[in-house]
Design an enzyme around this catalytic site. Structure first.
Site, PDB file in Angstrom:
ATOM      1  N   ASP A 483       9.842  -6.182   3.382  1.00 58.02           N
ATOM      2  CA  ASP A 483      10.774  -5.998   2.272  1.00 58.02           C
ATOM      3  C   ASP A 483      10.627  -4.648   1.596  1.00 58.02           C
ATOM      4  OD1 ASP A 483      12.352  -8.248   1.927  1.00 58.02           O
ATOM      5  OD2 ASP A 483      10.755  -9.366   0.927  1.00 58.02           O
TER       6      ASP A 483
HETATM    7  C1  GLC Z   1       8.068  -8.652  -0.669  1.00 57.54           C
HETATM    8  C2  GLC Z   1       6.812  -8.092  -1.217  1.00 57.54           C
HETATM    9  C3  GLC Z   1       6.795  -8.098  -2.679  1.00 57.54           C
HETATM   10  C4  GLC Z   1       8.072  -7.630  -3.282  1.00 57.54           C
HETATM   11  C5  GLC Z   1       9.261  -8.310  -2.642  1.00 57.54           C
HETATM   12  C6  GLC Z   1      10.548  -7.802  -3.173  1.00 57.54           C
HETATM   13  O1  GLC Z   1       8.131 -10.003  -0.839  1.00 57.54           O
HETATM   14  O2  GLC Z   1       5.680  -8.771  -0.741  1.00 57.54           O
HETATM   15  O3  GLC Z   1       5.777  -7.236  -3.076  1.00 57.54           O
HETATM   16  O4  GLC Z   1       8.062  -7.861  -4.653  1.00 57.54           O
HETATM   17  O5  GLC Z   1       9.180  -8.063  -1.304  1.00 57.54           O
HETATM   18  O6  GLC Z   1      10.489  -6.444  -3.389  1.00 57.54           O
HETATM   19  C1  GLC Z   2       6.950 -11.639   1.260  1.00 59.15           C
HETATM   20  C2  GLC Z   2       8.339 -12.142   1.449  1.00 59.15           C
HETATM   21  C3  GLC Z   2       8.770 -12.037   2.892  1.00 59.15           C
HETATM   22  C4  GLC Z   2       8.509 -10.666   3.425  1.00 59.15           C
HETATM   23  C5  GLC Z   2       7.085 -10.240   3.191  1.00 59.15           C
HETATM   24  C6  GLC Z   2       6.827  -8.819   3.606  1.00 59.15           C
HETATM   25  O1  GLC Z   2       6.059 -12.506   1.843  1.00 59.15           O
HETATM   26  O2  GLC Z   2       8.462 -13.451   1.011  1.00 59.15           O
HETATM   27  O3  GLC Z   2      10.112 -12.355   3.029  1.00 59.15           O
HETATM   28  O4  GLC Z   2       8.806 -10.663   4.796  1.00 59.15           O
HETATM   29  O5  GLC Z   2       6.794 -10.364   1.817  1.00 59.15           O
HETATM   30  O6  GLC Z   2       7.470  -7.901   2.777  1.00 59.15           O
END
Ligand code: GLC
Ligand code: GLC
Length: 803
Positions: A483
């Site tokens: 993400d």
């Molecule tokens: C992923 C990351 C998290 C972040 C999210 C949205 O889930 O782990 O750190 O807040 O993305 O940005």
């Molecule tokens: C968090 C989010 C997932 C994402 C990961 C890496 O675990 O829930 O969707 O793939 O972060 O950013």
């Protein structure tokens, strides 16, 4: 060091002191009514949706960290104590918390008074039930004043913690006998209320928080408790609570058992009231009658235990590795249920107000859940697919209560669509239920747009094909699985969301990771097409897969590992050319699992992975960590080095590497990595790791972080499902397939075999794996060519495998 121990025969983790490094929690409920409960009885409850239908209040980021929850106060002489230590904080003579599957037990003792508090959500009820047993273990009579209290949330958890100008005016309750009814907003549009009761007559109550606590007191020391009284307050606005008081006399050796229930009721619009302004309590009373005595409680607990016994019996292993068995047989499968239920919404790190159900998250969660309750997996797949758009792209999240796509988070995460193929294929291989492919499924939940589910899968695969960049690799969009790798974002505004801000339309940023996914799931999609006689489509997709493989080898292979991406200016990311972020974990996992380049390339990629990214807890996301913020990389470079996506061990993708080792048949590599961060294997480092030793956490700080080895974000992580896949399908090698159960173990040298029982399509496969020269498989005494134990309706099937 450890703060407890596993009790495998009871399927419990026993915590022996209240001061665990962080609250160590458990989940209650499996359908509509859910609770979080910590080892000191903190936490909260909600109905289906932790944001929109919050029943009790919880203050995230509070100090101390775990206030509130179920507040019990036992007043014995001058001493006030709580059976789970909090909120009273009085040191106990004995303390134990036993977290079991769907229930938690707190054993306490103080001054010769014993208490045992068991909390659960009975099956098929919308109610959290607590049984409190008090026992006078002294030779003299004890007169005890007992309080039990909960604080109501005014339903919408976000509004509840922000909109005080309104909320301090709307709180309403009713009190009848030993029950407090919480009915805020029921007078207008809500058709639901909550209640809290005890099954014995009370001596007094309070429903106004500030009256009960008094000025300058907190939940650790309420004024009413200090005064051993109740004020009979009726909340009118401000903060409604339910605080019940009981007076109990215990003769020497005498025991008293009480039941407390926290219930949720919905009424039909025309049956809301029994008299003007008075809520219709019929359903609540029926629920209270159903649980009016200890026998009913015990029966419900037995039912819950046998429910879990039955679920877990679908997959059990016995091997020389006790810690592996314990993860596979109990805790990993349990966590898979929790992630299935919660997605990433409610934990002690996910506030329940931000994220609903994630598209990619829920699809992946299904991989570890589908064998447990395939019917619920089926329903979930349709729900997920229903937030997809007609062009194959999809909303990134949806709210569980409304099942609508979440417009705040939007779409454009270009890996999302492919995960739908992953979970649907897994479902069909598990169940043989091809009919799901015909299920009419809408786009963006719009009535009239329904097409068969298969068409959704088709649009998913074609979405990738239609969105390729200059190197023939998939465009990344806002981000892919990571993400935080936001290559089109270029955000320089403080506080702006990296995931939803206006994108710079580079049309160039590409993901080698999505390419790996496309090859893996493209093959699975083609195989599915083949099964349903869509031969031409299967061939077409396989051609696209070949082309993609060639693009990866031409532009995604860096000489010793797979590159990660190309940025908005077509510069490589995750390459030896980079100063920081030279190598990333994700493409090594997916490209090797997909078989891109063959075994030798795979082995080379894994050597680089372990050399550069490996630490004692697993594989870090990238190396070297980014030391500065770069707007062309986005959120990933916003984290300090060693944390989260910037170089922690992001546990979710570690099982991909375990599976990659299995793909190249390296059982030692696979097992070594599995044991580096499987919770049961690192239990004795709990003071460093800090999160629960019975569930996976999302992230473990990497070598570059100050707090190397410290985990965060326990429970709600794709690590659960993928670790179960890695252990069950990779290491133990049991994979459901269209024509039978594939058995292809990839064991480390230290394991000689195992015994395993797997329920598959209605037949129990009793499998024995051992080592020997006469390699091969015997099914019910007959030798079988290949590695697949065939489908059978026999009910029982005995399989012997020599490796
Ligand atoms: C992923 C990351 C998290 C972040 C999210 C949205 O889930 O782990 O750190 O807040 O993305 O940005
Ligand atoms: C968090 C989010 C997932 C994402 C990961 C890496 O675990 O829930 O969707 O793939 O972060 O950013």
């Amino acid at each position: 060091m450890k703060y407890g121990f596993f009790d495998d025969s009871a399927k419990e983790y026993v915590i022996t002191r209240p001061d665990t490094p962080l609250p160590w929690i458990n989940y209650l409920g499996s359908d509509g009514f859910f609770s979080l409960i910590s080892n000191t009885c903190g936490g909260y409850s909600f109905y289906k949706d932790a944001k929109l239908r919050r029943i009790t209040r919880f203050r995230y980021n509070d100090v101390p960290v775990d206030n509130g929850g179920r507040c019990f106060y036992i007043c014995d002489g001058d001493t006030v104590w709580s059976p789970a230590f909090l909120p009273a904080k009085t040191p106990l003579d004995d303390y134990r918390c036993r977290h079991g599957l769907g229930y938690s037990v707190f054993e306490g003792k103080k001054d010769g008074l014993g208490s045992e508090l068991t909390v659960m959500v009975p099956q098929h009820t919308d109610m959290e039930l607590s049984k409190l047993v008090l026992k006078n273990e002294t030779g003299s009579e004890k007169k005890i004043t007992l309080y039990s209290a909960v604080e109501w949330c005014l339903w919408n958890a976000v509004d509840d913690s922000t909109n005080f100008q309104r909320n301090w005016n709307i709180g309403e309750v009713e009190v009848v006998d030993s029950t407090v009814y919480h009915k805020t907003e029921y007078r207008e549009r809500r058709d639901h209320y909550a209640f809290y009761y005890v099954n014995k007559p009370i001596a007094g109550f309070d429903t106004d928080r500030d009256t009960f606590l008094g000025k300058f007191h907190g939940w650790d020391d309420p004024q009413a408790v200090a005064a051993r009284t109740s004020y009979g307050s009726l909340a009118s606005g401000w903060a409604p609570i339910a605080a019940l008081r009981l007076e109990i006399t215990l003769a020497p050796g005498q025991e008293e058992t009480l039941l407390f229930g926290l219930g949720y009721v919905e009424n039909q619009q025309d049956k809301k009231f029994s008299a003007p302004g008075i809520i219709n309590k019929e359903k609540a009373l029926t629920m209270q009658q159903a649980f009016s005595g200890p026998d009913q409680f015990d029966a419900a607990l037995d039912e819950l235990k046998s429910y879990w016994e039955d679920l877990l019996s679908r997959f059990t292993v016995r091997s020389s590795e006790e810690k592996l068995d314990r993860m596979v047989n109990i805790w990993n499968q349990y966590q898979c249920m929790v992630t299935f239920n919660m997605s990433r919404s409610a934990s002690y790190y996910e506030s329940g107000t931000g994220r609903g159900m994630g598209f990619r998250d829920s699809c992946q969660d299904l991989l570890g859940f589908v064998h447990l309750i395939p019917e619920r997996a089926r329903e979930r797949i349709i729900d997920i697919a229903s937030i997809q758009f007609a062009d194959g792209s999809t909303y990134h999240q949806y709210q569980p209560l409304t099942k609508r796509g979440n417009a705040d988070v939007g779409s454009g995460f270009n890996d999302d669509p492919l995960w739908l193929i992953a979970c649907t294929c897994a479902y069909v291989r598990e169940t043989g239920d091809f009919s799901i492919l015909d299920e009419p499924t809408p786009f963006n939940n719009e009535a009239g747009t329904e097409v068969p589910l298969l068409e959704h899968l088709r649009r998913s695969i074609n979405y990738t094909i239609a969105n390729l960049g200059p190197h023939g690799l998939p465009l990344i969009g806002r981000a892919d699985w990571n993400d935080c790798l936001n290559l089109n974002c270029f955000s320089n505004t403080p506080g702006e969301s990296f995931q939803t801000c206006a994108n710079f339309e580079s049309g160039k940023a590409e993901s080698v990771f999505i390419a790996g996914m496309f090859v893996k799931y493209g093959k699975e999609y083609a195989q599915l097409c083949d099964r349903i006689d869509l031969k031409e489509e299967a061939e077409q997709i396989l051609e696209a897969v070949d082309t993609m493989e060639a693009s990866v080898m031409a532009h995604g292979w860096d000489g010793a590992w797979f590159k990660r991406a190309y940025d908005a200016f077509s510069r490589p990311i995750g390459s030896k050319e980079n100063k920081e972020g030279k190598i990333y974990v994700e493409p090594q996992g997916f490209c090797v699992m997909a078989g891109i380049g063959g075994d030798e390339i795979g082995k080379q990629a894994l050597r680089s992975t372990d050399d550069l990214l490996g630490n004692e807890y697993g594989i870090e996301v990238l190396y070297p960590c980014y030391s500065e913020y770069h707007d062309y990389l986005g959120e990933i470079s916003s984290y300090p080095p060693g944390y989260k996506e910037n170089g922690s061990v992001f546990c979710h993708n570690n099982p991909w590497i375990t599976l990659a080792y299995c793909t190249v048949r390296d059982g030692n590599g696979a097992f070594d990595l599995y044991t580096r961060h499987a919770p049961s294997y690192i239990e004795d480092k709990s003071e460093i790791h800090r999160t629960e030793p019975y569930c996976y956490s999302q992230t473990i700080a990497g070598r570059s972080a100050q707090n190397f080895g410290e985990a965060k974000n326990a429970w709600l992580t794709g690590t659960a499902a993928w670790s179960f896949v890695a252990a069950s399908q990779g290491i133990l090698g049991i994979s459901p397939d269209y024509d039978g159960l594939m058995i292809d173990p990839c064991l480390p040298d230290k394991m000689d075999g195992y015994q395993l029982s797997r329920l598959f399509r209605g037949t129990r496969y009793d499998i024995t794996v051992g080592r020997g020269d006469q390699k091969g498989m015997m099914v019910d005494g007959h030798p079988i060519a290949g590695k697949t134990a065939p489908l059978t309706e026999a009910g029982i099937c005995k399989v012997e495998v020599i490796i």
